[in-house]
Scaffold this motif. Structure first.
Motif, PDB file in Angstrom:
ATOM      1  N   VAL A  32       0.810  -1.229   0.000  1.00  0.00           N
ATOM      2  CA  VAL A  32       0.000   0.000   0.000  1.00  0.00           C
ATOM      3  C   VAL A  32       0.838   1.272   0.000  1.00  0.00           C
ATOM      4  N   LYS A  33       0.364   2.250  -0.802  1.00  0.00           N
ATOM      5  CA  LYS A  33       0.981   3.576  -0.765  1.00  0.00           C
ATOM      6  C   LYS A  33      -0.074   4.587  -0.346  1.00  0.00           C
ATOM      7  N   ASN A  34       0.232   5.347   0.689  1.00  0.00           N
ATOM      8  CA  ASN A  34      -0.699   6.379   1.131  1.00  0.00           C
ATOM      9  C   ASN A  34      -0.354   7.701   0.450  1.00  0.00           C
ATOM     10  N   VAL A  35      -1.383   8.373  -0.053  1.00  0.00           N
ATOM     11  CA  VAL A  35      -1.170   9.661  -0.694  1.00  0.00           C
ATOM     12  C   VAL A  35      -1.505  10.758   0.303  1.00  0.00           C
ATOM     13  N   VAL A  36      -0.580  11.705   0.448  1.00  0.00           N
ATOM     14  CA  VAL A  36      -0.742  12.786   1.424  1.00  0.00           C
ATOM     15  C   VAL A  36      -0.684  14.130   0.706  1.00  0.00           C
ATOM     16  N   LEU A  37      -1.545  15.062   1.132  1.00  0.00           N
ATOM     17  CA  LEU A  37      -1.557  16.412   0.590  1.00  0.00           C
ATOM     18  C   LEU A  37      -0.375  17.187   1.167  1.00  0.00           C
ATOM     19  N   THR A  38       0.395  17.872   0.328  1.00  0.00           N
ATOM     20  CA  THR A  38       1.460  18.751   0.830  1.00  0.00           C
ATOM     21  C   THR A  38       0.835  20.102   1.186  1.00  0.00           C
ATOM     22  N   PRO A  39       1.561  20.956   1.881  1.00  0.00           N
ATOM     23  CA  PRO A  39       1.042  22.302   2.179  1.00  0.00           C
ATOM     24  C   PRO A  39       0.636  23.018   0.880  1.00  0.00           C
ATOM     25  N   GLU A  40       1.403  22.836  -0.189  1.00  0.00           N
ATOM     26  CA  GLU A  40       1.064  23.459  -1.478  1.00  0.00           C
ATOM     27  C   GLU A  40      -0.259  22.907  -2.004  1.00  0.00           C
ATOM     28  N   GLY A  41      -0.469  21.607  -1.812  1.00  0.00           N
ATOM     29  CA  GLY A  41      -1.718  20.991  -2.247  1.00  0.00           C
ATOM     30  C   GLY A  41      -2.905  21.521  -1.458  1.00  0.00           C
ATOM     31  N   GLU A  42      -2.711  21.665  -0.149  1.00  0.00           N
ATOM     32  CA  GLU A  42      -3.783  22.218   0.689  1.00  0.00           C
ATOM     33  C   GLU A  42      -4.131  23.619   0.230  1.00  0.00           C
ATOM     34  N   HIS A  43      -3.111  24.391  -0.051  1.00  0.00           N
ATOM     35  CA  HIS A  43      -3.328  25.767  -0.496  1.00  0.00           C
ATOM     36  C   HIS A  43      -4.091  25.792  -1.814  1.00  0.00           C
ATOM     37  N   ALA A  44      -3.743  24.888  -2.718  1.00  0.00           N
ATOM     38  CA  ALA A  44      -4.397  24.846  -4.039  1.00  0.00           C
ATOM     39  C   ALA A  44      -5.889  24.570  -3.911  1.00  0.00           C
ATOM     40  N   ILE A  45      -6.256  23.544  -3.145  1.00  0.00           N
ATOM     41  CA  ILE A  45      -7.684  23.210  -3.050  1.00  0.00           C
ATOM     42  C   ILE A  45      -8.444  24.290  -2.276  1.00  0.00           C
ATOM     43  N   ASP A  46      -7.799  24.883  -1.272  1.00  0.00           N
ATOM     44  CA  ASP A  46      -8.463  25.965  -0.537  1.00  0.00           C
ATOM     45  C   ASP A  46      -8.701  27.167  -1.448  1.00  0.00           C
ATOM     46  N   THR A  47      -7.740  27.436  -2.322  1.00  0.00           N
ATOM     47  CA  THR A  47      -7.876  28.553  -3.264  1.00  0.00           C
ATOM     48  C   THR A  47      -9.011  28.281  -4.245  1.00  0.00           C
ATOM     49  N   ILE A  48      -9.083  27.050  -4.738  1.00  0.00           N
ATOM     50  CA  ILE A  48     -10.163  26.679  -5.660  1.00  0.00           C
ATOM     51  C   ILE A  48     -11.516  26.931  -5.008  1.00  0.00           C
TER      52      ILE A  48
END
Lengths: 135, 135
Positions: free
Chosen positions: A80-96
């Motif tokens: 199994v590989k777990n996918v984690v949001l990076t701070p940049e990813g969090e920022h992107a979805i929050d901006t959207i």
DNA sequence: TATTGTTATACTCTATAACTATA
DNA sequence: TATAGTTATAGAGTATAACAATA
């Protein structure tokens, strides 16, 4: 049901446009939305997004290349590989989400009480299927 | 807004699955949905579906090849082509709608009064944007 | 044997740019 | 000149089948 279709179209179009402003596709945006709730294995991600597991590989490849998500090995199961949001990813979805002007304005045009009523009805109609279908 | 995202995700997944059962993609199904209201020129179709005009050419090509739609010359303007749903196309979209079991069951779980309330709120929030944005 | 994730393949969707035929 | 539709192209999404690693 036609009205549901039109409403969905407005919401989905709004989301797609907001994602495009961040140079992301709708599928990439939806993936970030799911990951905003927390890390998830590739397979879980594919099931949640109702797509084949092989699609997720490509979508996560592109998001990872841009530094928005990270693949991490699962301690318990080495397959199994777990996918984690990076701070940049969090920022992107929050901006959207913050840029979904049509949807935000539409919801804001309802009173607080009406918003709560809408949410309650949506929840009963769409997220309590277990009680209806028995699955 | 998270609940809106989840609810619409359920609806969209249901629509996509029902379309797949008819061997149609979500985009093809959405195109049939729009045409169910009546014939439309290629450009109008592209604007309604929020996609580039060049996409419509391919989508309509594939639907036409399967006999679900027909291109007709516009009497008034020889540049324009009107796309018309064939009886087979009408049957396809009607079948898709009838097979959206999750959505239909969800709506049916609400009382008539609650359904009307839901529709009224969706209409106010999503289809009266002209009053809000001024466009 | 079964499951997780990947790769290979083929088709569809999507936008951009360049084109044609009209207007 | 401007508009409607198409074609060419390239990147992304999608499912199927086959595969390696792990359970």
């Amino acid at each position: 049901m036609e009205l549901l279709s039109v409403s969905l179209g407005v919401y989905y179009g709004d989301f797609t446009a907001a994602a495009a402003r961040e140079n992301l596709t709708a599928s990439q945006g939806k993936t970030l939305t799911v990951l905003r709730r927390g890390p998830a294995a590739m397979r879980v991600l594919a099931e949640t997004l109702s797509c084949d597991a092989s699609n997720m590989t490509g979508i996560i490849d592109r998001l990872e290349k841009r530094g928005l998500v990270r693949r991490e090995p699962s301690p318990g199961d080495r397959r199994v590989k777990n996918v984690v949001l990076t701070p940049e990813g969090e920022h992107a979805i929050d901006t959207i989400r913050a840029n979904m002007h049509t949807t935000l304005a539409g919801l804001a045009s309802l009173s607080e009480a009406d918003q709560e009523t809408l949410y309650a009805l949506l929840e009963r109609a769409f997220t309590e299927k277990a009680h209806v279908s028995g699955t």
